[in-house]
Design a protein around this motif. Sequence first.
Motif: not given
Length: 790
Positions: A24-25, A193-194, A197-198, A200-201, A236, A238
């Motif tokens: 994962t990122l 999950n969304a 993801k955001y 992480t950005y 994040v 996780q």
Amino acid sequence: MNIRAAYKATAKHIKPVAYQNAVTLVNVIFLIVTLLLLAFKEAHEALFLAIVLILNVVIGIIQDLRAKIALEQLQILMTPKITRLNSRSQEETALLEDLSAGDLIKISLGDQIPADGELEESFGLEVNEALLTGESDNIHKKQSDNVLAGSFVTAGSGILRVTVKPQDSFVSKMTEKIKQYTLNLSPIQQTLNAFIKYMTYLLLAIVLYVVIHGLTGHELMVYIVKDIAALTGTLVPQGLILATTVFFAYGAVRLLKKQVLLQEINATEKLGRIKNLCVDKTGTLTENKPVLEQVVMYGNVDRALVEQSLCGYVQANRDDSNTIKALTSSVRASFAGSVFDYLPFSSSRKYGIASLKINDKNLTVAVGAPDMLVPFLSEGDEKKWLESQLANFAPQAKRLVLLGQADQAGASPLSQPVLHPLALFVLGNPLRPGTKEIIGFFQSRGVRLYVLSGDNPQTVQAIARQSGIKHSDMVVTGAEMEKWDNEAFEERVPAYHLFARIKPGQKEQIISILKTKGFTAMVGDGANDALAIKNADLGVAMFDGAGATRQIAQIVLMNNSFAALPDGVDLAETIITNIELVASIFLNKVAVALCVFLALAIMGYTYPLSPRNTTIINYFVIWLPMFYWAIFPAPKDGFSPEKGFFRKILPFSLAMGLLTALASAAVFWLGPDYLKTAGSNILVVLALIALGYWFFVLAPLAHGIKTSKKQEKVLFALAGVGIIFLATVLLNPALSNFFDLRRPTFWSLFMTVCVVWITGWLQYQITARWFAKKWKSKNPPVPIEHSILS
């Protein structure tokens, strides 16, 4: 298939599961930062970060595999049993994986075809290939025709010669990529999950800022890397996905004990999301086995002729359904004639035909729903007699079957008035025990009930009234619906609550419309329910129902009782409540970290925490609450069906997070100068631990959940142990150095306690006076309770 087979089947998922959890990122950022810390000889920081990284990956892989193995083991119960003919043409039971090319297998009404094959014999076989082609029409199959795996039998029966192994069938090849490990995400999982993801950005943007700010400020690269490491560990969440997986696995095991089998591990949540509940009548609201109550003969018809005609029809159609068993329950004689031709009963026609020879006389008989056969009776006494019988029995919730003689040669579908009534069979289908209470349970929660039935509209209406279904006067038939255009269909379907004499394709259409109005579940047991169950947001089938329906459903009721659903819904609501609580502490932690970073960045300071600091903070504000809720799961009192996941937890988490961040910034600002320039600030660490733990205590209150005296004692004990642990760390130089904590001055520590105390008091007042009060006003207690926390 045994447990060893389940583990073997799961072994093939190890690689994709490991890849999904490891690559994962965020993990890539963790790994890069860890390697950079090692390069700068910051072994302690690198060790803490590496431990977090490895634990996240390993625990994630283990939990995903455990969930997968648990699901495989539960699905052993659902392994289809196939009737295979051996070399002596004797029937034997075989498992799907035991089939091979050349095997002969029996297929009958309601079965899902297990493998591609060629028909050796066809007894009026009709199949539906909608799951393969999307077309819902029934297809007649004759001898030597090819039949595809995945289609299901809607009429007749047959003997199929398997041409390829099930795993090599057309449908297996078509769905090979789909059958590889993919997680069918629930609404909560999709949202989380969304969010991750955001975040992480956002982390990438913050990392870029930290690097640019550090380089322009001529900071040492090691400090820049440590800041990035600390931010990565806090921004994040996780472990949140891991927590939801654990809760879902727990729910699947608990539900199985209540005779509710999940075929998707996260179907637990879906039970708690139902807004529209569609049910079949027979087998769901009523008992699946009808009882013959009366046979009404027409005029002076010979009873022996009626019995022989019925026996001949049964022999021709090879029908062993519960309805046929009820019809023949009073017949003692066996069929003494012969069969020439037949047309099997199907749910779309609602009747079947057989051409027979009885006592050297040829005759064609039809058996089916009387209201569907009325158009084929001539105007006159016969038609009036049948209509009067319908008017008499249908309002009594009786199920009627007509036996008639047709003036036609052969078993072709009826097309004109050629039918003469012989006898009317009156069947009783009593309500299943507890049906009225179950209907009340769902309706008290604002769930809209719909009955989707192929039965007579008056019978459906009578059963609905007996069941206590609201708006039971809103009934429409399939024939009426066929006259609607698409616009009328979309507009009128939600307004009706009873759908009678509808075809399987119409059930599927109704589900599609209702899905646009809210989360829709379908409960059924027959092959005619398969398409609707497949199309629903949540498909529920009876264990003793048609094989095709059972294989398609996400949930199977093992005891064939609709009564199992309320307990399942209660457990689902409890699990959703606990996931929301866990998610709120993760979200609060992220909000605090982000606000602290922004506040100090505006002041011109770097992030005041090191990776070792974030580890000890996470223990108190994340892992300790999760451990507590694993022992003392929150009751479903906090469940709110009207709000979305984030809409419910976001306001409270952000409000408390902002106050905690302001308190942490105040503690940082009022603290000594030597801590402001250090890479680790003990005062901020203590403030975040104390207020993070306080948020965990307040979260249930904000959700309208009362804490028992026993739980309060446990919370105080945990807080006491935490204080002792932190005091030990601060007083022991070796431990202080290990966790990268510098001992504060007495004045700065006293000031921190005061700020935390005032902030905690303010948070409690806001929680009690605003969030808890607002929750209670919008979520009054439901009148029917089913506690699962005994």
